[in-house]
Motif scaffolding. Structure first.
Motif, short mmCIF file in Angstrom:
data_model
loop_
_atom_site.label_atom_id
_atom_site.label_comp_id
_atom_site.label_asym_id
_atom_site.label_seq_id
_atom_site.Cartn_x
_atom_site.Cartn_y
_atom_site.Cartn_z
N ALA A 54 12.59 6.44 2.75
CA ALA A 54 11.86 5.50 3.62
C ALA A 54 12.87 4.81 4.51
O ALA A 54 13.20 3.64 4.31
CB ALA A 54 11.11 4.48 2.76
N THR A 55 13.40 5.55 5.49
CA THR A 55 14.46 4.98 6.32
C THR A 55 14.13 4.97 7.81
O THR A 55 14.66 4.16 8.56
CB THR A 55 15.78 5.78 6.17
N GLY A 56 13.32 5.91 8.26
CA GLY A 56 13.11 6.06 9.70
C GLY A 56 14.27 6.79 10.36
O GLY A 56 14.38 6.81 11.59
N VAL A 57 15.16 7.41 9.55
CA VAL A 57 16.25 8.22 10.11
C VAL A 57 15.78 9.68 10.07
O VAL A 57 15.62 10.27 9.00
CB VAL A 57 17.55 8.06 9.29
N CYS B 170 0.81 -1.22 0.00
CA CYS B 170 0.00 0.00 0.00
C CYS B 170 0.85 1.28 0.00
O CYS B 170 0.47 2.28 -0.63
CB CYS B 170 -0.92 -0.01 1.22
N THR B 171 1.97 1.28 0.69
CA THR B 171 2.81 2.49 0.73
C THR B 171 3.40 2.77 -0.65
O THR B 171 3.54 3.93 -1.06
CB THR B 171 3.93 2.35 1.78
N VAL B 172 3.73 1.70 -1.37
CA VAL B 172 4.27 1.84 -2.73
C VAL B 172 3.19 2.45 -3.63
O VAL B 172 3.44 3.41 -4.38
CB VAL B 172 4.73 0.45 -3.25
N CYS C 72 19.57 3.68 -2.31
CA CYS C 72 20.58 3.88 -1.27
C CYS C 72 20.10 3.19 0.01
O CYS C 72 18.91 2.97 0.19
CB CYS C 72 20.79 5.37 -1.02
N HIS C 73 21.04 2.86 0.86
CA HIS C 73 20.67 2.14 2.08
C HIS C 73 21.65 2.51 3.19
O HIS C 73 22.49 3.40 3.02
CB HIS C 73 20.62 0.63 1.83
N ARG C 74 21.54 1.78 4.31
CA ARG C 74 22.31 2.19 5.50
C ARG C 74 23.82 2.16 5.25
O ARG C 74 24.57 2.81 5.95
CB ARG C 74 21.93 1.35 6.72
N ASN C 75 24.28 1.41 4.27
CA ASN C 75 25.72 1.34 4.01
C ASN C 75 26.17 2.25 2.88
O ASN C 75 27.33 2.15 2.44
CB ASN C 75 26.12 -0.11 3.75
N ASP D 3 8.44 12.04 1.42
CA ASP D 3 8.91 11.54 2.72
C ASP D 3 7.99 10.44 3.24
O ASP D 3 6.85 10.70 3.63
CB ASP D 3 8.92 12.73 3.71
N ILE D 4 8.50 9.22 3.21
CA ILE D 4 7.70 8.09 3.72
C ILE D 4 7.97 7.88 5.21
O ILE D 4 7.15 7.34 5.93
CB ILE D 4 8.05 6.80 2.92
N GLY D 5 9.11 8.32 5.66
CA GLY D 5 9.54 8.07 7.05
C GLY D 5 8.55 8.58 8.08
O GLY D 5 7.94 9.65 7.91
N MET D 6 8.37 7.80 9.12
CA MET D 6 7.50 8.22 10.23
C MET D 6 8.13 7.73 11.51
O MET D 6 8.10 6.54 11.80
CB MET D 6 6.12 7.56 10.10
N THR D 7 8.75 8.64 12.24
CA THR D 7 9.36 8.26 13.51
C THR D 7 8.57 8.94 14.63
O THR D 7 8.30 10.14 14.55
CB THR D 7 10.84 8.69 13.55
N VAL E 11 -2.62 8.41 2.43
CA VAL E 11 -2.84 7.78 1.11
C VAL E 11 -2.57 6.27 1.20
O VAL E 11 -3.22 5.47 0.54
CB VAL E 11 -1.98 8.47 0.02
N THR E 12 -1.62 5.89 2.06
CA THR E 12 -1.35 4.46 2.27
C THR E 12 -2.62 3.75 2.76
O THR E 12 -2.96 2.66 2.29
CB THR E 12 -0.20 4.29 3.30
N VAL E 13 -3.31 4.38 3.68
CA VAL E 13 -4.56 3.79 4.21
C VAL E 13 -5.60 3.68 3.09
O VAL E 13 -6.28 2.65 2.93
CB VAL E 13 -5.09 4.62 5.40
N GLY F 77 16.43 3.62 1.31
CA GLY F 77 15.76 2.52 2.00
C GLY F 77 15.53 1.39 1.02
O GLY F 77 15.15 1.62 -0.12
N ARG F 78 15.79 0.16 1.48
CA ARG F 78 15.68 -1.01 0.59
C ARG F 78 14.83 -2.10 1.22
O ARG F 78 15.01 -3.28 0.94
CB ARG F 78 17.08 -1.55 0.30
N SER F 79 13.91 -1.71 2.14
CA SER F 79 13.14 -2.76 2.82
C SER F 79 12.29 -3.51 1.82
O SER F 79 11.91 -2.97 0.78
CB SER F 79 12.29 -2.18 3.94
N LYS F 80 11.98 -4.76 2.18
CA LYS F 80 11.27 -5.64 1.24
C LYS F 80 9.83 -5.19 1.03
O LYS F 80 9.19 -5.62 0.07
CB LYS F 80 11.28 -7.09 1.75
N HIS F 81 9.27 -4.36 1.94
CA HIS F 81 7.87 -3.97 1.75
C HIS F 81 7.73 -2.51 1.33
O HIS F 81 6.62 -2.08 1.02
CB HIS F 81 7.03 -4.28 3.00
N ILE F 82 8.82 -1.73 1.29
CA ILE F 82 8.71 -0.35 0.80
C ILE F 82 9.79 -0.06 -0.25
O ILE F 82 9.50 0.02 -1.44
CB ILE F 82 8.77 0.70 1.94
N GLY F 83 11.02 0.14 0.20
CA GLY F 83 12.08 0.62 -0.71
C GLY F 83 12.28 -0.26 -1.94
O GLY F 83 12.35 0.23 -3.07
#
Ligand SMILES: NC(=O)c1ccc[n+]([C@@H]2O[C@H](COP(=O)([O-])OP(=O)(O)OC[C@H]3O[C@@H](n4cnc5c(N)ncnc54)[C@H](O)[C@@H]3O)[C@@H](O)[C@H]2O)c1
Length: 297
Positions: A218-221, A140-142, A196-199, A238-242, A279-281, A165-171
């Motif tokens: 989409a990193t949460g940083v 849904c976020t995609v 790009c990712h944490r490394n 900005d997908i991040g939500m901290t 929008v994700t919802v 962010g490279r998570s399997k459900h977003i990035g």
């Protein structure tokens, strides 16, 4: 002045259209689409997200229920609950609110949901179909990011996009659809994508983002993306939500983008909250209606 992309308005438009579509569909169908959210434990953020989903479901005409389970539940007990929902013909869509407690494998749980009820698009077979541009349930976020870009009229064809962010459900799924060919069952957005990712070293990240027409994070940083990392006239999503706390102790959602400063250079920018989240919802509601149409056709 940048255009601040109003995710709440876009979500309302999507949900109003969907409410009308479901109402029309009910003229020839016996029951409303239905959604079950499986909620494990008492995490306040998860409870809030699930409640928002239930509210939206009610508005558009989707019957919805929360299956609340204790955080002491074992992985096999949880999977057995999911199997019951898989077999229940009155249930069209199943979502398991993530994260699940640490003693449970998130991957095993996602793979336990029947792929044709997998409205989050996390099952491996739906992820595989997405990689091959086959019609499937897209996370849904995609879908939300793609919808925001389309409705705002941001061009993606042959543009440079950086995804942080490279998570399997977003990035990862987002990067796949952004660079894919538009002439497939699952249309792609035809961009050139850098992931790009944490490394990714910070100085490299800056080189990539500075070149980008669209920066998606989409990193949460918190405030990873700063003003000097963004090209003049770029679009920033900005997908991040901290969840942070204000000095008064109130919960405050903060994004990956230093919004107050980045808006000086961006042409389009999403806020947090009120950008991608609503929008994700709305896209979850669309996926649930899609599942109901498959089951009740
Ligand atoms: N807006 C929404 O609807 C929505 C939905 C789901 C998640 N989220 C938020 O999106 C964010 C990401 O969620 P997730 O589940 O993908 O998280 P995750 O922890 O699974 O992944 C984070 C990713 O960020 C990358 N990363 C970490 N530090 C980085 C850095 N310095 N530079 C570049 N990349 C870096 C990691 O490599 C990883 O791939 C979180 O803040 C989450 O709350 C928002």
């Amino acid at each position: 002045m940048p255009q601040i992309i109003n995710g709440r308005n876009i979500a309302n438009e999507i949900q109003d259209d969907l409410r009308a579509d479901i109402s029309e569909w009910l003229k020839t169908n016996k029951r409303n689409p239905s959604l079950v959210a499986v909620l494990v434990g008492d995490d306040p953020a998860s409870i809030k997200y699930v409640e928002k989903k239930m509210e939206a479901a009610k508005y558009v005409g989707i019957d919805s229920k929360i299956e609340k389970l204790p955080d002491t539940i074992s992985e096999s007990e949880l999977i057995s609950k999911i199997n019951h929902l898989n077999e229940d013909v009155s249930v069209d869509g199943i979502l398991v609110q993530l994260p699940v407690p640490e003693h449970i494998s998130e991957r095993n749980v996602c793979n336990a949901v029947n792929p044709i009820k997998d409205v989050d698009g996390f099952h491996f077979s739906n992820a595989g179909k997405l990689c091959l541009n086959m019609d499937t349930f897209v996370p849904c976020t995609v879908l939300a990011v793609i919808e925001l870009l389309k409705r705002t009229g941001v061009e993606t064809f042959a543009k440079n996009i950086v995804v942080c962010g490279r998570s399997k459900h977003i990035g990862l799924p987002l990067s796949i659809l952004l660079h894919s060919d538009a002439r497939n069952q699952l249309p792609g957005l035809e961009a050139t994508v850098t992931m790009c990712h944490r490394n990714t070293p910070p100085e490299q990240l800056r080189v990539f983002t500075k070149l980008a027409d669209i920066v998606i994070s989409a990193t949460g940083v918190v405030h990873l993306i700063k003003e000097d990392m963004v090209k003049q006239g770029a679009c920033v999503v900005d997908i991040g939500m901290t969840r942070t706390k204000t000095q008064e102790g109130k919960v405050k959602l903060v994004g990956d983008v230093d919004f107050e400063n980045v808006k000086n250079v961006a042409e389009y920018i999403t806020p947090v909250p009120g950008g991608v989240g609503p929008v994700t919802v709305a896209m979850l509601m669309k996926n649930t209606f899609k599942a109901a149409k498959i089951h009740l056709s």
